[in-house]
Design an enzyme around this catalytic site. Structure first.
Site, PDB file in Angstrom:
ATOM      1  N   SER A 127      -3.091  -6.057   4.729  1.00 56.92           N
ATOM      2  CA  SER A 127      -2.290  -5.199   3.861  1.00 56.92           C
ATOM      3  C   SER A 127      -2.328  -3.793   4.448  1.00 56.92           C
ATOM      4  O   SER A 127      -3.039  -3.527   5.409  1.00 56.92           O
ATOM      5  CB  SER A 127      -2.901  -5.178   2.464  1.00 56.92           C
ATOM      6  OG  SER A 127      -4.216  -4.647   2.558  1.00 56.92           O
ATOM      7  N   LYS A 128      -1.582  -2.911   3.815  1.00 60.68           N
ATOM      8  CA  LYS A 128      -1.574  -1.525   4.239  1.00 60.68           C
ATOM      9  C   LYS A 128      -3.003  -0.981   4.234  1.00 60.68           C
ATOM     10  O   LYS A 128      -3.447  -0.335   5.177  1.00 60.68           O
ATOM     11  CB  LYS A 128      -0.712  -0.734   3.250  1.00 60.68           C
ATOM     12  CG  LYS A 128      -0.069   0.471   3.852  1.00 60.68           C
ATOM     13  CD  LYS A 128       0.869   1.061   2.822  1.00 60.68           C
ATOM     14  CE  LYS A 128       1.733   2.121   3.458  1.00 60.68           C
ATOM     15  NZ  LYS A 128       2.928   2.414   2.721  1.00 60.68           N
ATOM     16  N   ARG A 129      -3.708  -1.303   3.149  1.00 64.50           N
ATOM     17  CA  ARG A 129      -5.071  -0.774   3.005  1.00 64.50           C
ATOM     18  C   ARG A 129      -6.032  -1.343   4.024  1.00 64.50           C
ATOM     19  O   ARG A 129      -6.762  -0.611   4.684  1.00 64.50           O
ATOM     20  CB  ARG A 129      -5.595  -1.038   1.587  1.00 64.50           C
ATOM     21  CG  ARG A 129      -5.327   0.145   0.694  1.00 64.50           C
ATOM     22  CD  ARG A 129      -5.939  -0.020  -0.666  1.00 64.50           C
ATOM     23  NE  ARG A 129      -7.379  -0.199  -0.646  1.00 64.50           N
ATOM     24  CZ  ARG A 129      -8.050  -0.807  -1.619  1.00 64.50           C
ATOM     25  NH1 ARG A 129      -7.409  -1.300  -2.646  1.00 64.50           N
ATOM     26  NH2 ARG A 129      -9.362  -0.908  -1.578  1.00 64.50           N
TER      27      ARG A 129
END
Ligand code: GLU
Length: 501
Positions: free
Chosen positions: A268-270
């Protein structure tokens, strides 16, 4: 109905060629996972002699990012993924931006209401919220408690529509049904209709939802295959019901395996941020990765050729790709592996292409650019050691400038009490050489070692330290040859003094 983007039904089914679409929503820049989807769509289309269509799914105006569409187009171009039809290229089924096809969707939704497969729903948001507290879905168990064209008289419904009251159109999900489809990658997938919401097809502003616009366009644009990430699997049964309601044959479905972060869990982005993984495709360009390497890496993230071959360019991939060799298990993102692919693709470049690639980073790194002939020699010398175009200025700067420092660990290990004398003697030898080639350089060094009755390494290591400042690098004699006689003599003499002091 409107004639916008209508499918040409005169085509004979047998003659319909493969049509695959990449259908991103321009809600952000194209990320590496989206690029993998685009790549697999492209490879499948090309391997089948079919067409790839870029369709921009921009009906959710609130989430639009202004330059996202340009970013998507530029990212695909950078990777060499050519599309056959798109908003920019046009094509038989234009327009290819859903916002430009808007008028179409409401008509299709209303045709479903007329056929009894959908209904007008007037429920205020609070009513839906209350219902959600007691029921998992808005559908089979609940639709008869709500304000909609199933529960209200026709007159009242017409009155509400005429007086422009807010409504949505919902799909009427049939009861007691098992909705199933054969996924080309995941196999048979079945869902009980009980579990499916009476999906909103058009919103109160008349805009279609993703589900409606996606299905209508896939049909109208003649898609034969839908290839997308497996996060869309929960949507597919809804789409199958929609196809059924319209009386259309659904395209073949293929859902690509999830991409995992290096430590597991969805990339994910995170998780990407945390692990220093660039997420946007064009960041890889900025970082100097080879597009062919990114493509090769992504191709192997889910697909395998069934042989030992790992390094492919796009054309080779087009020839060898088969959707049946896409695995269903999640694939793990590994930046080290990408680096490895990058090194392999740098090796495959011819020298002229390589010097074009290394010039910009060298300039950025403040290296004074030599002439092309010298740059070519340097590239040929170290090309097999480069993982990245930036490596040349980073690790081989000594090919362009005299070293300012000498690796202290290397000195400790390799610089002996007789090193300065040996280095000076070798520099004298070099100065007197009529032939300045690798054989002469090597023979001279070995003679000198023999004269002193020492191993050649005793001279090789200090000489390397003296000319490059480091203890590792390409073949020493090849390096000396590239640096040239004058530079070698100057560096050897300078280092003998400098290191000794
Ligand atoms: N617009 C959807 C997305 O953003 C498309 C999903 C699909 O391919 O159906 O990915």
């Amino acid at each position: 109905m409107d004639n916008i983007g209508r499918r040409d039904h005169s085509q004979n089914v047998d003659s319909i060629s493969i049509r695959v679409r990449f259908a991103p929503s321009p809600t952000g820049y194209l990320h590496i996972g989206g690029l993998r989807t685009a790549l697999y769509c492209y490879l499948f289309a090309r391997s089948q002699g079919g067409s790839l269509i870029l369709r921009i799914e921009d009906t959710d105006r609130s989430r639009l990012v202004a330059d996202a569409e340009n970013d998507i187009v530029e990212s695909l171009q950078w990777c060499g993924i050519e599309v056959d039809e798109s908003p920019h290229k046009g094509g038989q089924y234009a327009p290819y931006r859903q916002s430009e096809r808007q008028s179409l969707y409401l008509q299709y939704a209303k045709s479903l209401v007329d056929a009894g497969h959908a209904y007008y729903a007037f429920d205020p948001p609070e009513a839906i919220e209350n219902l959600r507290k007691d029921h998992a879905t808005y559908g089979i168990q609940t639709r008869h408690q709500m304000d909609n064209s199933l529960t209200m008289s026709e007159d009242l419904v017409n009155h509400r529509l005429e007086s422009k009251q807010d409504y949505v159109i919902r799909l009427f999900v049939p009861e007691n049904r098992t909705v199933s489809f054969d996924d080309r990658i995941k196999g048979k997938i079945e869902v009980e209709s009980m579990m499916i919401d009476d999906q909103v097809l058009t919103k109160s502003d008349g805009m279609p939802t993703y589900h409606l616009a996606n299905v209508v366009d896939d049909y109208l644009m003649g898609m034969t295959h839908v290839i997308r990430g497996d996060e869309w699997i929960p949507s597919t049964p809804k789409h199958i019901l929609l196809y059924e309601a319209f009386g259309w044959e659904p395209p073949e479905m293929a859902h690509l395996p999830l991409i995992l972060s290096p430590t597991g869990g969805k990339l994910s982005k995170r998780s990407a941020n945390r692990q220093g993984i660039p997420l946007n495709v064009l960041d890889y360009r900025t970082l100097g990765y080879e597009p062919q390497a990114v493509v090769n890496f992504l191709a192997m993230l889910g697909w395998n050729p069934g042989t030992d071959q790992e390094v492919f360019d796009l054309v080779e991939l087009e020839q060898q790709f088969s959707i049946d060799r896409v695995g269903s298990a999640p694939a793990q993102f590994d930046l080290k592996k990408l680096q490895w692919f990058n090194a392999q693709h740098l090796r495959r470049l011819n020298t002229n292409a390589l010097i074009d690639k290394v010039r910009p980073p060298l300039t950025e790194q403040g290296v004074h650019l030599p002439d092309d002939d010298y740059l070519k020699q340097v590239c040929d010398l170290v090309r097999d050691r480069l993982e990245h175009v930036h490596d040349l200025g980073l690790h081989y700067r000594y090919c362009f400038e005299d070293p300012e420092e000498f690796d202290p660990v290397g000195i400790k290990k390799r610089w002996k009490p007789d090193s300065a004398t040996l280095v000076e003697q070798y520099s004298d030898l070099i100065e007197g050489m009529d032939e300045f080639d690798e054989q002469t350089l090597e023979a001279g060094l070995r003679d000198l070692a023999q004269k002193h009755d020492i191993g050649a390494g005793r001279i090789i290591h200090p000489v390397r330290l003296a000319v490059s400042g480091t203890t590792a690098g390409p073949s020493l004699f090849a390096l000396l040859k590239v640096l040239g006689q004058t530079t070698c003599v100057r560096r050897l003499r300078h280092a003998a003094l400098q290191i000794e002091s």
